[in-house]
Write a protein that holds these residues in place. Structure first.
Motif, PDB file in Angstrom:
ATOM      1  N   ALA A 179       0.194 -11.917  -4.867  1.00 44.80           N
ATOM      2  CA  ALA A 179       0.500 -11.972  -3.473  1.00 44.80           C
ATOM      3  C   ALA A 179      -0.289 -11.072  -2.445  1.00 44.80           C
ATOM      4  O   ALA A 179      -0.749 -11.706  -1.438  1.00 44.80           O
ATOM      5  N   ILE A 180      -0.479  -9.850  -2.907  1.00 41.18           N
ATOM      6  CA  ILE A 180      -1.416  -8.817  -2.210  1.00 41.18           C
ATOM      7  C   ILE A 180      -2.661  -9.483  -2.130  1.00 41.18           C
ATOM      8  O   ILE A 180      -3.318  -9.290  -1.098  1.00 41.18           O
ATOM      9  N   GLY A 181      -3.260  -9.998  -3.250  1.00 36.41           N
ATOM     10  CA  GLY A 181      -4.578 -10.549  -3.342  1.00 36.41           C
ATOM     11  C   GLY A 181      -4.983 -11.501  -2.441  1.00 36.41           C
ATOM     12  O   GLY A 181      -5.824 -11.548  -1.580  1.00 36.41           O
ATOM     13  N   TYR A 182      -3.734 -12.372  -2.363  1.00 38.81           N
ATOM     14  CA  TYR A 182      -4.126 -13.638  -1.479  1.00 38.81           C
ATOM     15  C   TYR A 182      -3.834 -13.129   0.052  1.00 38.81           C
ATOM     16  O   TYR A 182      -4.854 -13.719   0.977  1.00 38.81           O
ATOM     17  N   VAL A 183      -2.991 -12.142   0.217  1.00 42.04           N
ATOM     18  CA  VAL A 183      -2.818 -11.657   1.815  1.00 42.04           C
ATOM     19  C   VAL A 183      -4.320 -11.100   2.024  1.00 42.04           C
ATOM     20  O   VAL A 183      -4.752 -11.178   3.001  1.00 42.04           O
ATOM     21  N   LYS A 184      -4.889 -10.273   1.102  1.00 43.75           N
ATOM     22  CA  LYS A 184      -6.240  -9.495   1.378  1.00 43.75           C
ATOM     23  C   LYS A 184      -7.438 -10.591   1.942  1.00 43.75           C
ATOM     24  O   LYS A 184      -8.127 -10.175   2.374  1.00 43.75           O
ATOM     25  N   LEU A 185      -7.218 -11.589   1.030  1.00 42.86           N
ATOM     26  CA  LEU A 185      -8.138 -12.845   1.276  1.00 42.86           C
ATOM     27  C   LEU A 185      -7.944 -13.404   2.384  1.00 42.86           C
ATOM     28  O   LEU A 185      -8.977 -13.544   3.177  1.00 42.86           O
ATOM     29  N   ARG A 186      -7.004 -13.703   2.753  1.00 37.23           N
ATOM     30  CA  ARG A 186      -6.706 -14.669   3.939  1.00 37.23           C
ATOM     31  C   ARG A 186      -6.391 -14.049   5.248  1.00 37.23           C
ATOM     32  O   ARG A 186      -6.666 -14.347   6.395  1.00 37.23           O
ATOM     33  N   ARG A 187      -5.567 -12.883   5.063  1.00 40.75           N
ATOM     34  CA  ARG A 187      -4.971 -11.988   6.300  1.00 40.75           C
ATOM     35  C   ARG A 187      -4.813 -10.582   6.150  1.00 40.75           C
ATOM     36  O   ARG A 187      -3.705 -10.232   6.221  1.00 40.75           O
ATOM     37  N   PRO A 188      -5.967 -10.101   5.758  1.00 37.87           N
ATOM     38  CA  PRO A 188      -5.857  -8.781   5.624  1.00 37.87           C
ATOM     39  C   PRO A 188      -5.281  -7.696   6.547  1.00 37.87           C
ATOM     40  O   PRO A 188      -4.703  -6.768   6.001  1.00 37.87           O
ATOM     41  N   GLN A 189      -5.226  -8.177   7.699  1.00 40.32           N
ATOM     42  CA  GLN A 189      -4.574  -7.268   8.790  1.00 40.32           C
ATOM     43  C   GLN A 189      -3.060  -7.296   8.530  1.00 40.32           C
ATOM     44  O   GLN A 189      -2.591  -6.394   8.993  1.00 40.32           O
ATOM     45  N   LEU A 190      -2.411  -8.383   7.796  1.00 42.87           N
ATOM     46  CA  LEU A 190      -1.091  -7.926   7.611  1.00 42.87           C
ATOM     47  C   LEU A 190      -0.782  -7.020   6.493  1.00 42.87           C
ATOM     48  O   LEU A 190       0.484  -6.560   6.399  1.00 42.87           O
ATOM     49  N   LEU A 191      -1.690  -6.196   5.998  1.00 40.38           N
ATOM     50  CA  LEU A 191      -1.352  -5.177   5.262  1.00 40.38           C
ATOM     51  C   LEU A 191      -1.480  -3.887   5.895  1.00 40.38           C
ATOM     52  O   LEU A 191      -1.452  -2.726   5.151  1.00 40.38           O
ATOM     53  N   GLN A 192      -2.165  -3.929   6.984  1.00 37.44           N
ATOM     54  CA  GLN A 192      -2.241  -2.575   7.802  1.00 37.44           C
ATOM     55  C   GLN A 192      -1.068  -1.775   8.084  1.00 37.44           C
ATOM     56  O   GLN A 192      -0.054  -2.480   8.378  1.00 37.44           O
ATOM     57  N   GLY A 193      -1.086  -0.634   7.643  1.00 37.40           N
ATOM     58  CA  GLY A 193      -0.147   0.179   7.872  1.00 37.40           C
ATOM     59  C   GLY A 193       1.105   0.256   6.803  1.00 37.40           C
ATOM     60  O   GLY A 193       1.998   0.824   6.548  1.00 37.40           O
ATOM     61  N   PHE A 194       0.764  -0.578   5.704  1.00 37.27           N
ATOM     62  CA  PHE A 194       1.451  -0.579   4.519  1.00 37.27           C
ATOM     63  C   PHE A 194       0.900   0.249   3.289  1.00 37.27           C
ATOM     64  O   PHE A 194       0.414  -0.265   2.537  1.00 37.27           O
ATOM     65  N   THR A 195       0.911   1.249   3.376  1.00 40.35           N
ATOM     66  CA  THR A 195       0.136   2.452   2.561  1.00 40.35           C
ATOM     67  C   THR A 195       0.712   2.054   1.263  1.00 40.35           C
ATOM     68  O   THR A 195      -0.140   2.130   0.146  1.00 40.35           O
ATOM     69  N   SER A 196       2.112   2.153   0.955  1.00 36.31           N
ATOM     70  CA  SER A 196       2.415   2.075  -0.626  1.00 36.31           C
ATOM     71  C   SER A 196       2.063   0.671  -1.345  1.00 36.31           C
ATOM     72  O   SER A 196       1.416   0.663  -2.367  1.00 36.31           O
ATOM     73  N   LEU A 197       1.860  -0.396  -0.390  1.00 32.81           N
ATOM     74  CA  LEU A 197       1.464  -1.492  -0.896  1.00 32.81           C
ATOM     75  C   LEU A 197      -0.159  -1.530  -1.409  1.00 32.81           C
ATOM     76  O   LEU A 197      -0.449  -2.052  -2.358  1.00 32.81           O
ATOM     77  N   ARG A 198      -0.773  -0.873  -0.419  1.00 28.83           N
ATOM     78  CA  ARG A 198      -2.157  -0.760  -0.727  1.00 28.83           C
ATOM     79  C   ARG A 198      -2.429   0.380  -1.849  1.00 28.83           C
ATOM     80  O   ARG A 198      -3.426  -0.006  -2.846  1.00 28.83           O
ATOM     81  N   GLU A 199      -1.704   1.369  -1.932  1.00 29.63           N
ATOM     82  CA  GLU A 199      -1.725   2.163  -3.114  1.00 29.63           C
ATOM     83  C   GLU A 199      -1.311   1.527  -4.495  1.00 29.63           C
ATOM     84  O   GLU A 199      -2.001   1.678  -5.696  1.00 29.63           O
ATOM     85  N   TYR A 200      -0.575   0.684  -4.222  1.00 34.13           N
ATOM     86  CA  TYR A 200      -0.056  -0.005  -5.473  1.00 34.13           C
ATOM     87  C   TYR A 200      -1.058  -0.869  -5.879  1.00 34.13           C
ATOM     88  O   TYR A 200      -1.481  -0.914  -7.129  1.00 34.13           O
ATOM     89  N   ASP A 201      -1.543  -1.751  -4.982  1.00 31.16           N
ATOM     90  CA  ASP A 201      -2.993  -2.790  -5.456  1.00 31.16           C
ATOM     91  C   ASP A 201      -3.962  -1.771  -5.983  1.00 31.16           C
ATOM     92  O   ASP A 201      -4.622  -2.310  -6.830  1.00 31.16           O
ATOM     93  N   ASP A 202      -4.236  -0.959  -5.418  1.00 28.62           N
ATOM     94  CA  ASP A 202      -5.378   0.070  -5.876  1.00 28.62           C
ATOM     95  C   ASP A 202      -5.256   0.437  -7.273  1.00 28.62           C
ATOM     96  O   ASP A 202      -6.146   0.476  -7.987  1.00 28.62           O
TER      97      ASP A 202
END
Length: 75
Positions: free
Chosen positions: A37-60
């Motif tokens: 799900a995170i990968g799809y959002v990063k591909l299509r609408r990466p701005q939706l993850l802005q401000g969600f630090t924990s989700l980005r760290e989890y993905d990393d």
């Protein structure tokens, strides 16, 4: 709705904070689903993850897993 989506991302970001895995202490289907799900959002609408630090760290944390790398689309 946008409000519901924002609330869902906020809740998920808070729940995943400080955790390596989505549920428990090992990689499960929940992690595979969340990484997808995170990968799809990063591909299509990466701005939706802005401000969600924990989700980005989890993905990393999982971005270099052999199983994740093996399933990335080409390019």
């Amino acid at each position: 709705s946008a409000v519901s989506a924002d609330g869902a991302r906020q809740n998920l970001d808070a729940e995943i904070s400080g955790h390596t895995f989505a549920l428990g202490n090992s990689f499960t289907l929940a992690d595979a689903a969340l990484i997808t799900a995170i990968g799809y959002v990063k591909l299509r609408r990466p701005q939706l993850l802005q401000g969600f630090t924990s989700l980005r760290e989890y993905d990393d944390k999982h971005a270099e897993r052999a199983s994740v790398v093996a399933t990335l689309p080409p390019g």
